[in-house]
Design a protein around this motif. Structure first.
Motif, mmCIF file in Angstrom:
data_model
loop_
_atom_site.group_PDB
_atom_site.id
_atom_site.type_symbol
_atom_site.label_atom_id
_atom_site.label_comp_id
_atom_site.label_asym_id
_atom_site.label_seq_id
_atom_site.Cartn_x
_atom_site.Cartn_y
_atom_site.Cartn_z
ATOM 1 N N THR A 37 0.864 -1.169 -0.027
ATOM 2 C CA THR A 37 0.086 -0.058 0.002
ATOM 3 C C THR A 37 0.774 1.161 -0.025
ATOM 4 O OG1 THR A 37 -1.611 -1.486 1.304
ATOM 5 C CG2 THR A 37 -2.055 1.156 1.169
ATOM 6 N N TYR A 151 -2.473 -19.441 11.525
ATOM 7 C CA TYR A 151 -1.756 -18.182 12.008
ATOM 8 C C TYR A 151 -0.675 -18.512 13.191
ATOM 9 C CZ TYR A 151 -0.313 -13.878 13.953
ATOM 10 O OH TYR A 151 0.354 -12.699 14.423
ATOM 11 N N THR A 186 -3.073 -3.075 16.823
ATOM 12 C CA THR A 186 -2.917 -2.688 15.263
ATOM 13 C C THR A 186 -4.266 -3.260 14.268
ATOM 14 O OG1 THR A 186 -2.061 -5.204 14.834
ATOM 15 C CG2 THR A 186 -0.450 -3.091 15.348
HETATM 16 N N1 LIG Z 1 -0.775 -6.991 16.533
HETATM 17 C C1 LIG Z 1 -0.284 -8.056 17.274
HETATM 18 O O1 LIG Z 1 -1.061 -8.241 18.299
HETATM 19 C C2 LIG Z 1 0.703 -9.024 16.978
HETATM 20 C C3 LIG Z 1 1.077 -9.907 17.897
HETATM 21 C C4 LIG Z 1 2.158 -10.762 17.462
HETATM 22 C C5 LIG Z 1 2.814 -10.802 16.280
HETATM 23 N N2 LIG Z 1 2.224 -9.787 15.410
HETATM 24 C C6 LIG Z 1 2.823 -9.976 13.989
HETATM 25 O O2 LIG Z 1 3.421 -8.470 13.760
HETATM 26 C C7 LIG Z 1 3.489 -8.251 12.465
HETATM 27 C C8 LIG Z 1 3.029 -7.065 12.037
HETATM 28 O O3 LIG Z 1 1.512 -6.966 12.290
HETATM 29 P P1 LIG Z 1 0.711 -5.834 12.845
HETATM 30 O O4 LIG Z 1 -0.026 -6.298 14.026
HETATM 31 O O5 LIG Z 1 1.439 -4.610 12.583
HETATM 32 O O6 LIG Z 1 -0.587 -6.063 11.495
HETATM 33 P P2 LIG Z 1 -0.755 -4.802 10.523
HETATM 34 O O7 LIG Z 1 -0.900 -3.509 10.964
HETATM 35 O O8 LIG Z 1 -2.141 -5.660 9.651
HETATM 36 O O9 LIG Z 1 0.470 -4.881 9.381
HETATM 37 C C9 LIG Z 1 0.739 -5.864 8.537
HETATM 38 C C10 LIG Z 1 1.727 -5.428 7.449
HETATM 39 O O10 LIG Z 1 1.920 -6.420 6.636
HETATM 40 C C11 LIG Z 1 1.961 -6.071 5.283
HETATM 41 N N3 LIG Z 1 1.680 -7.242 4.465
HETATM 42 C C12 LIG Z 1 0.733 -8.027 4.566
HETATM 43 N N4 LIG Z 1 0.618 -8.924 3.531
HETATM 44 C C13 LIG Z 1 1.690 -8.412 2.633
HETATM 45 C C14 LIG Z 1 2.189 -9.033 1.492
HETATM 46 N N5 LIG Z 1 1.588 -10.209 0.761
HETATM 47 N N6 LIG Z 1 3.156 -8.552 0.859
HETATM 48 C C15 LIG Z 1 3.687 -7.255 1.583
HETATM 49 N N7 LIG Z 1 3.326 -6.687 2.644
HETATM 50 C C16 LIG Z 1 2.216 -7.420 3.342
HETATM 51 C C17 LIG Z 1 0.904 -4.932 5.330
HETATM 52 O O11 LIG Z 1 0.952 -4.023 4.420
HETATM 53 P P3 LIG Z 1 0.180 -3.779 3.096
HETATM 54 O O12 LIG Z 1 -1.274 -4.181 3.372
HETATM 55 O O13 LIG Z 1 0.205 -2.386 2.738
HETATM 56 O O14 LIG Z 1 0.668 -4.807 2.012
HETATM 57 C C18 LIG Z 1 1.408 -4.272 6.785
HETATM 58 O O15 LIG Z 1 2.046 -3.193 6.460
HETATM 59 C C19 LIG Z 1 2.961 -9.470 11.733
HETATM 60 O O16 LIG Z 1 3.741 -10.614 11.359
HETATM 61 C C20 LIG Z 1 2.035 -10.011 12.906
HETATM 62 O O17 LIG Z 1 1.778 -11.448 12.876
HETATM 63 C C21 LIG Z 1 1.348 -8.931 15.533
#
Ligand SMILES: NC(=O)c1ccc[n+]([C@@H]2O[C@H](COP(=O)([O-])OP(=O)(O)OC[C@H]3O[C@@H](n4cnc5c(N)ncnc54)[C@H](OP(=O)(O)O)[C@@H]3O)[C@@H](O)[C@H]2O)c1
Length: 246
Positions: A37, A151, A186
Motif C-alpha cells: 500500500t 496463523y 494494530t
Molecule cells: N498486532 C499483534 O497483536 C501482533 C502480535 C504478535 C505478532 N504480530 C505480528 O506482527 C507483524 C505485524 O503485524 P501488525 O499487527 O502490525 O499488523 P498490520 O497492521 O495488519 O500490518 C501488517 C503489515 O504486513 C503487510 N503485508 C501483509 N501482507 C503483505 C504482502 N503480501 N506483501 C507485502 N506486505 C504485506 C501490510 O502491508 P500492506 O497491506 O500494505 O501490504 C502491513 O504493513 C505480523 O507479522 C504479525 O503477525 C502482531
C-alpha cells in the motif's frame, strides 16, 4: 559508513513503528520500506527522521520472483544490505473445520514463505559484510491458540526458522533475532480480537523501541532466541487469574 536496512510490512502497525524507531539510529543511513500500500508507506516515510535516505517499494512479498529482482536492485544500489526486518504478516482466525486450503496456503505464503524468500535473496549480499536479520513471530507461535490454527502454526515455523538460521548464518557474521509480540494495538489485532479495547494493550511504539534496543550493540548476545515482547500489565493480569483459580 553507510548502512542499509530493509523493513517489510512498513505501511502500518508494528512495521511502521519499527521504521520510525530505527530511523533515529545514527548508524543506519538508508532505509527501504516494503508493502503493497503506497499511501501507508508514504505516511511512514513522513513520520521517520528526515535526515535519512528513505525509499519505499510497493510490492507483494508473495510475488516471489519479483521480490528476488527487487532485492538485487537494492543490493546493487547500496552495495550492502546490513539489516533485514521481516514484519509483514497475515491473520484470518479460523478453526480447523473452517479453514480452507486456500487460506491455509495464504497464511503460510505471507508469514513463512515470504520470509524464507526475501531472507535468501538478502543473505547473498549480507554474507559479504555480515549483518542482522530480525523476524517477527508471535506468542501464538509458542502457545496453543484454538481457533487460530493457520496463523499460530505459521508463527511457530517463524520461530523455528529463526533458530536454525541463527546457527546456519553465524559463520557469515549474520545474527538472526526473533521477537514474539503479545497483544498489540494494530489492524491485525482487530481481526484477531474485534471486541478488545486497543487502549488497554501494548502499542506498536513499544515494540519499535524493543527492536531498536535489540539491534543496538546491547543486544549482541541475544540472537537465536525467541524473545517475547509483552506489556508488563498482561503478565500481572495472568498471575492474578492463576491465583484466583488455585
Ligand atoms: N498486532 C499483534 O497483536 C501482533 C502480535 C504478535 C505478532 N504480530 C505480528 O506482527 C507483524 C505485524 O503485524 P501488525 O499487527 O502490525 O499488523 P498490520 O497492521 O495488519 O500490518 C501488517 C503489515 O504486513 C503487510 N503485508 C501483509 N501482507 C503483505 C504482502 N503480501 N506483501 C507485502 N506486505 C504485506 C501490510 O502491508 P500492506 O497491506 O500494505 O501490504 C502491513 O504493513 C505480523 O507479522 C504479525 O503477525 C502482531
Amino acid at each position: 559508513m553507510s548502512r542499509t536496512c530493509i523493513i517489510t510490512g512498513a505501511s502500518r502497525g508494528i512495521g511502521r513503528a519499527i521504521a520510525v524507531s530505527l530511523s533515529s539510529c545514527e548508524d543506519i543511513t538508508n532505509f527501504v520500506l516494503i508493502s503493497r500500500t503506497e499511501e501507508g508507506l508514504i505516511e511512514t516515510c513522513q513520520l521517520m527522521n528526515g535526515d535519512k535516505n528513505i525509499q519505499y517499494e510497493v510490492a507483494d512479498l508473495t510475488a516471489f520472483d519479483d521480490v528476488g529482482e527487487l532485492v538485487q536492485t537494492i543490493g546493487n544500489e547500496f552495495g550492502t544490505i546490513d539489516l533485514l526486518i521481516n514484519v509483514a504478516g497475515y491473520a484470518n482466525p479460523k478453526s480447523l473445520l473452517e479453514t480452507s486450503v486456500h487460506d491455509w496456503e495464504k497464511s503460510y505464503k505471507v508469514n513463512v514463505h515470504s520470509i524464507f524468500n526475501i531472507t535468501k535473496e538478502v543473505v547473498r549480499y549480507m554474507k559479504k559484510t555480515g549483518g542482522k536479520i530480525l523476524n517477527v513471530a508471535s506468542t501464538a507461535g509458542s502457545s496453543a491458540r484454538p481457533g487460530w490454527l493457520a496463523y499460530a502454526s505459521s508463527k511457530a515455523a517463524v520461530i523455528s526458522m529463526s533458530e536454525t538460521l541463527s546457527e546456519e548464518l553465524a559463520d557469515y557474521g549474520i545474527s538472526v533475532y526473533c521477537i514474539s509480540p503479545g497483544r498489540c494495538a494494530t489492524e491485525l489485532r482487530k481481526i484477531l480480537a474485534p471486541d478488545e479495547d486497543p487502549d488497554t494493550i501494548m502499542q506498536p511504539e513499544h515494540v519499535g523501541q524493543v527492536v531498536k534496543n535489540l539491534l543496538s550493540d546491547d543486544g549482541i548476545c541475544l540472537d537465536g532466541q525467541n524473545i517475547v515482547v509483552r506489556k508488563q500489565v498482561e503478565k500481572i493480569a495472568k498471575k492474578q487469574v492463576t491465583k484466583q483459580t488455585m
